[in-house]
Design a protein around this motif. Structure first.
Motif, PDB file in Angstrom:
ATOM      1  N   ARG A   1       0.828  -1.207   0.000  1.00 10.37           N
ATOM      2  CA  ARG A   1       0.000   0.000   0.000  1.00 10.37           C
ATOM      3  C   ARG A   1       0.860   1.253   0.000  1.00 10.37           C
ATOM      4  O   ARG A   1       0.361   2.351  -0.171  1.00 10.37           O
ATOM      5  N   ARG A   2       2.153   1.090   0.207  1.00 14.55           N
ATOM      6  CA  ARG A   2       3.091   2.211   0.164  1.00 14.55           C
ATOM      7  C   ARG A   2       4.480   1.629   0.009  1.00 14.55           C
ATOM      8  O   ARG A   2       4.724   0.469   0.342  1.00 14.55           O
ATOM      9  N   PRO A   3       5.444   2.396  -0.501  1.00 16.57           N
ATOM     10  CA  PRO A   3       6.823   1.888  -0.553  1.00 16.57           C
ATOM     11  C   PRO A   3       7.310   1.550   0.849  1.00 16.57           C
ATOM     12  O   PRO A   3       7.073   2.294   1.797  1.00 16.57           O
ATOM     13  N   PHE A   4       7.988   0.411   0.967  1.00 18.45           N
ATOM     14  CA  PHE A   4       8.402  -0.045   2.285  1.00 18.45           C
ATOM     15  C   PHE A   4       9.780   0.478   2.680  1.00 18.45           C
ATOM     16  O   PHE A   4      10.173   0.386   3.843  1.00 18.45           O
ATOM     17  N   ASP A   5      10.524   1.051   1.751  1.00 22.69           N
ATOM     18  CA  ASP A   5      11.874   1.510   2.047  1.00 22.69           C
ATOM     19  C   ASP A   5      11.895   2.505   3.197  1.00 22.69           C
ATOM     20  O   ASP A   5      12.791   2.470   4.045  1.00 22.69           O
ATOM     21  N   ALA A   6      10.915   3.416   3.226  1.00 24.01           N
ATOM     22  CA  ALA A   6      10.892   4.424   4.285  1.00 24.01           C
ATOM     23  C   ALA A   6      10.694   3.778   5.647  1.00 24.01           C
ATOM     24  O   ALA A   6      11.258   4.239   6.649  1.00 24.01           O
ATOM     25  N   VAL A   7       9.894   2.716   5.706  1.00 31.56           N
ATOM     26  CA  VAL A   7       9.679   2.008   6.974  1.00 31.56           C
ATOM     27  C   VAL A   7      10.985   1.369   7.436  1.00 31.56           C
ATOM     28  O   VAL A   7      11.354   1.448   8.617  1.00 31.56           O
ATOM     29  N   VAL A   8      11.708   0.733   6.513  1.00 30.87           N
ATOM     30  CA  VAL A   8      12.986   0.106   6.857  1.00 30.87           C
ATOM     31  C   VAL A   8      13.967   1.155   7.373  1.00 30.87           C
ATOM     32  O   VAL A   8      14.646   0.938   8.390  1.00 30.87           O
ATOM     33  N   ARG A   9      14.053   2.291   6.704  1.00 34.08           N
ATOM     34  CA  ARG A   9      14.990   3.337   7.155  1.00 34.08           C
ATOM     35  C   ARG A   9      14.622   3.828   8.556  1.00 34.08           C
ATOM     36  O   ARG A   9      15.498   4.031   9.401  1.00 34.08           O
ATOM     37  N   ARG A  10      13.323   4.032   8.787  1.00 32.57           N
ATOM     38  CA  ARG A  10      12.903   4.550  10.092  1.00 32.57           C
ATOM     39  C   ARG A  10      13.235   3.549  11.198  1.00 32.57           C
ATOM     40  O   ARG A  10      13.768   3.916  12.256  1.00 32.57           O
TER      41      ARG A  10
ATOM     42  N   TYR B   1      10.990 -13.516   7.466  1.00 34.33           N
ATOM     43  CA  TYR B   1      11.636 -12.793   8.566  1.00 34.33           C
ATOM     44  C   TYR B   1      13.080 -12.459   8.216  1.00 34.33           C
ATOM     45  O   TYR B   1      13.545 -11.338   8.441  1.00 34.33           O
ATOM     46  N   TRP B   2      13.810 -13.421   7.668  1.00 29.65           N
ATOM     47  CA  TRP B   2      15.228 -13.174   7.402  1.00 29.65           C
ATOM     48  C   TRP B   2      15.441 -12.208   6.241  1.00 29.65           C
ATOM     49  O   TRP B   2      16.446 -11.484   6.207  1.00 29.65           O
ATOM     50  N   LEU B   3      14.514 -12.164   5.304  1.00 26.59           N
ATOM     51  CA  LEU B   3      14.604 -11.113   4.281  1.00 26.59           C
ATOM     52  C   LEU B   3      14.454  -9.736   4.922  1.00 26.59           C
ATOM     53  O   LEU B   3      15.173  -8.786   4.589  1.00 26.59           O
ATOM     54  N   PHE B   4      13.504  -9.633   5.848  1.00 27.66           N
ATOM     55  CA  PHE B   4      13.295  -8.381   6.574  1.00 27.66           C
ATOM     56  C   PHE B   4      14.529  -8.055   7.426  1.00 27.66           C
ATOM     57  O   PHE B   4      15.043  -6.927   7.413  1.00 27.66           O
ATOM     58  N   ALA B   5      15.016  -9.049   8.165  1.00 28.80           N
ATOM     59  CA  ALA B   5      16.168  -8.829   9.041  1.00 28.80           C
ATOM     60  C   ALA B   5      17.401  -8.417   8.243  1.00 28.80           C
ATOM     61  O   ALA B   5      18.149  -7.521   8.658  1.00 28.80           O
ATOM     62  N   THR B   6      17.614  -9.057   7.102  1.00 28.57           N
ATOM     63  CA  THR B   6      18.779  -8.733   6.283  1.00 28.57           C
ATOM     64  C   THR B   6      18.711  -7.288   5.793  1.00 28.57           C
ATOM     65  O   THR B   6      19.719  -6.568   5.782  1.00 28.57           O
ATOM     66  N   ALA B   7      17.517  -6.861   5.385  1.00 30.95           N
ATOM     67  CA  ALA B   7      17.350  -5.474   4.947  1.00 30.95           C
ATOM     68  C   ALA B   7      17.635  -4.510   6.094  1.00 30.95           C
ATOM     69  O   ALA B   7      18.292  -3.478   5.916  1.00 30.95           O
ATOM     70  N   LEU B   8      17.171  -4.840   7.295  1.00 32.83           N
ATOM     71  CA  LEU B   8      17.409  -3.973   8.447  1.00 32.83           C
ATOM     72  C   LEU B   8      18.883  -3.940   8.822  1.00 32.83           C
ATOM     73  O   LEU B   8      19.442  -2.868   9.094  1.00 32.83           O
ATOM     74  N   VAL B   9      19.537  -5.092   8.846  1.00 30.98           N
ATOM     75  CA  VAL B   9      20.955  -5.135   9.217  1.00 30.98           C
ATOM     76  C   VAL B   9      21.784  -4.296   8.250  1.00 30.98           C
ATOM     77  O   VAL B   9      22.688  -3.552   8.658  1.00 30.98           O
ATOM     78  N   ALA B  10      21.484  -4.387   6.956  1.00 34.07           N
ATOM     79  CA  ALA B  10      22.224  -3.600   5.969  1.00 34.07           C
ATOM     80  C   ALA B  10      22.002  -2.103   6.183  1.00 34.07           C
ATOM     81  O   ALA B  10      22.956  -1.308   6.142  1.00 34.07           O
ATOM     82  N   GLU B  11      20.756  -1.704   6.404  1.00 34.72           N
ATOM     83  CA  GLU B  11      20.463  -0.289   6.617  1.00 34.72           C
ATOM     84  C   GLU B  11      21.057   0.191   7.944  1.00 34.72           C
ATOM     85  O   GLU B  11      21.543   1.327   8.037  1.00 34.72           O
ATOM     86  N   GLU B  12      21.028  -0.656   8.961  1.00 34.41           N
ATOM     87  CA  GLU B  12      21.623  -0.278  10.241  1.00 34.41           C
ATOM     88  C   GLU B  12      23.131  -0.096  10.118  1.00 34.41           C
ATOM     89  O   GLU B  12      23.708   0.816  10.722  1.00 34.41           O
TER      90      GLU B  12
ATOM     91  N   ILE C   1       7.707  10.419  13.753  1.00 39.70           N
ATOM     92  CA  ILE C   1       6.861   9.792  14.760  1.00 39.70           C
ATOM     93  C   ILE C   1       7.655   9.620  16.038  1.00 39.70           C
ATOM     94  O   ILE C   1       8.804   9.177  16.013  1.00 39.70           O
ATOM     95  N   PHE C   2       7.047   9.998  17.152  1.00 43.66           N
ATOM     96  CA  PHE C   2       7.626   9.722  18.455  1.00 43.66           C
ATOM     97  C   PHE C   2       7.090   8.372  18.924  1.00 43.66           C
ATOM     98  O   PHE C   2       5.887   8.173  19.001  1.00 43.66           O
ATOM     99  N   GLY C   3       8.002   7.439  19.257  1.00 42.82           N
ATOM    100  CA  GLY C   3       7.557   6.144  19.744  1.00 42.82           C
ATOM    101  C   GLY C   3       7.324   5.173  18.607  1.00 42.82           C
ATOM    102  O   GLY C   3       7.729   5.388  17.473  1.00 42.82           O
ATOM    103  N   PRO C   4       6.661   4.038  18.880  1.00 39.45           N
ATOM    104  CA  PRO C   4       6.427   3.021  17.870  1.00 39.45           C
ATOM    105  C   PRO C   4       5.595   3.565  16.711  1.00 39.45           C
ATOM    106  O   PRO C   4       4.842   4.521  16.865  1.00 39.45           O
ATOM    107  N   ASP C   5       5.720   2.917  15.563  1.00 41.27           N
ATOM    108  CA  ASP C   5       5.076   3.402  14.342  1.00 41.27           C
ATOM    109  C   ASP C   5       4.007   2.420  13.863  1.00 41.27           C
ATOM    110  O   ASP C   5       4.228   1.633  12.960  1.00 41.27           O
ATOM    111  N   PRO C   6       2.793   2.469  14.461  1.00 35.84           N
ATOM    112  CA  PRO C   6       1.721   1.596  13.981  1.00 35.84           C
ATOM    113  C   PRO C   6       1.156   2.058  12.651  1.00 35.84           C
ATOM    114  O   PRO C   6       0.264   1.428  12.093  1.00 35.84           O
ATOM    115  N   TRP C   7       1.631   3.198  12.141  1.00 39.14           N
ATOM    116  CA  TRP C   7       1.185   3.757  10.875  1.00 39.14           C
ATOM    117  C   TRP C   7       1.904   3.090   9.693  1.00 39.14           C
ATOM    118  O   TRP C   7       1.609   3.354   8.546  1.00 39.14           O
ATOM    119  N   ALA C   8       2.873   2.241   9.977  1.00 38.89           N
ATOM    120  CA  ALA C   8       3.764   1.751   8.940  1.00 38.89           C
ATOM    121  C   ALA C   8       3.045   1.179   7.731  1.00 38.89           C
ATOM    122  O   ALA C   8       3.472   1.340   6.600  1.00 38.89           O
TER     123      ALA C   8
END
Length: 395
Positions: A76-85, A131-142, A384-391
């Motif tokens: 429903r929206r590009p996910f890259d911004a969520v990963v960066r946040r 999960y590991w696709l998500f984790a790998t994307a996060l580890v790289a961005e982190e 956003i301050f705090g968790p992002d349920p808007w993701a």
């Protein structure tokens, strides 16, 4: 981000995504219970108040659903911004790659606990791959975030001394901070935040992000903290209460380097800064930076609050506005929540870049109104301050 599941896993994810999404909040709640009971040393990374209110569970559920949609090519929206946040938030807390396996084990165990026999080996393997696709994307961005921050994830905190404490409103206090040792003052971009970790009287430790509320180049960092009250079943904010009640000039706080990617866009495009309550803090930094480097840039600021007396940094906003050649300020004061802005009456200069910061319902309403008026989604950014349920559903 170009994460792609195997064809077999994609078929399983497509067949089971609906039931996982339906139970996502329950899965998230079980996950946090399992993780924090099995690995209590990670508890300081998670907000107690966010857990108590359910906000953190809803945020994880939204991210899980949004990432699954992304994998299946139905976002429903590009996910890259969520990963960066998420990655910036993790980097500000010192999250390390070796923590992802334990998180993955508890998350998959939570899925199995909630869905029971429906989680066959094929279903387990498909969601493990997701999960590991998500984790790998996060580890790289982190890793990129740590490099930009110049931070070792094993040592994310540095001691900073409080050099000034200023009461802004009855519920808001600003703290000026300087490194205690020989570390230089870090550079940062307007809109970024630091994370402050405190040791609480009950022996626990908690960390919270706070936007830097003064432009770069001032000789110190400043955070402006609203005391978060107890509302309904949600307890008061433990870190904000500690800062308000316990911290004085001369005290030392553990602070992480500046992080966050919702930052001021360079250039001459007009700026529209829309905030509510404590959401004004990154806007003050953006305004101050603009006044110093590009005072000719058009700036429209709109702020909603309960009253002029509850409007944090109001006098400073007016002082900075006087330094800008083309500045408009629109305020709306309502004694009771929710506070709102009349989006249809908001000036939108051609090519405007819009920044939003405030409560989630406020930002949803403003963003939806801006889209109705024809503004490109690419020209709207929010913090956003705090968790992002808007993701998974920003509109």
């Amino acid at each position: 981000m170009s994460a792609v599941p195997t064809e077999q896993s994609a078929a399983v994810l497509r067949a089971t995504a609906g039931v996982v999404a339906e139970h996502a909040e329950q899965i998230s709640a079980v996950f946090y219970r399992r993780l924090l009971s099995t690995h209590p040393r990670v508890a300081p990374m998670f907000s107690r108040s966010g857990q108590a209110s359910g906000a953190q569970q809803r945020a994880l559920a939204a991210a899980l659903v949004a990432f699954t949609e992304h994998l299946l090519g139905e976002p429903r929206r590009p996910f890259d911004a969520v990963v960066r946040r998420i990655a910036h938030r993790h980097a500000s807390l010192g999250v390390a790659p070796e923590q992802y396996p334990l998180v993955g084990r508890q998350l998959l165990a939570a899925v199995a606990e909630v869905l029971g026999d429906a989680v066959t080996p094929r279903v387990h393997d498909a969601w493990d791959e997701a999960y590991w696709l998500f984790a790998t994307a996060l580890v790289a961005e982190e890793a990129r975030a740590y490099q930009r921050m110049g931070t070792d994830p094993a040592r994310p905190w540095r001691p900073w001394r409080v050099t000034a404490r200023t009461v802004a409103t009855p519920e808001v206090v600003s703290f000026d901070l300087l490194p205690t040792g020989l570390d230089p003052l870090p550079t940062f971009r307007p809109g970024q935040y630091v994370t402050v970790a405190v040791d609480l009287p009950d022996g626990g430790r908690q960390a919270r992000p706070y936007s830097l509320s003064r432009a770069p180049g001032s000789g110190s960092l400043r955070i402006t903290v609203r005391r978060v009250p107890a509302v309904g079943t949600a307890p008061q904010g433990v870190v904000s209460a500690y800062l308000h009640e316990q911290v004085k000039v001369g005290d030392v706080l553990d602070v992480s380097p500046p992080a966050g990617d919702v930052t001021l866009t360079p250039g001459t495009d007009p700026l529209v800064l829309v905030s509510a309550g404590i959401g004004i803090t990154p806007m003050i930094a953006m305004m101050g930076h603009t006044a110093r480097l590009r005072p000719q840039r058009t700036v429209v600021a709109a702020h909603a609050d309960r009253s002029p007396e509850h409007h944090p940094l109001r006098a400073e906003m007016l002082e900075i506005g006087a330094l800008l050649r083309d500045f408009q300020l629109h305020t709306r004061y309502e004694p009771h929540s929710p506070v709102q802005i009349d989006v249809d009456a908001l000036p939108l200069p051609d090519g405007a870049r819009v920044y939003l910061c405030g409560p989630l319902p406020f930002m949803r309403d403003v963003r939806a109104g801006l889209l109705r008026r024809g503004l490109s989604p690419d020209h709207i950014r929010y913090e956003i301050f705090g968790p992002d349920p808007w993701a998974g559903n920003p509109t």
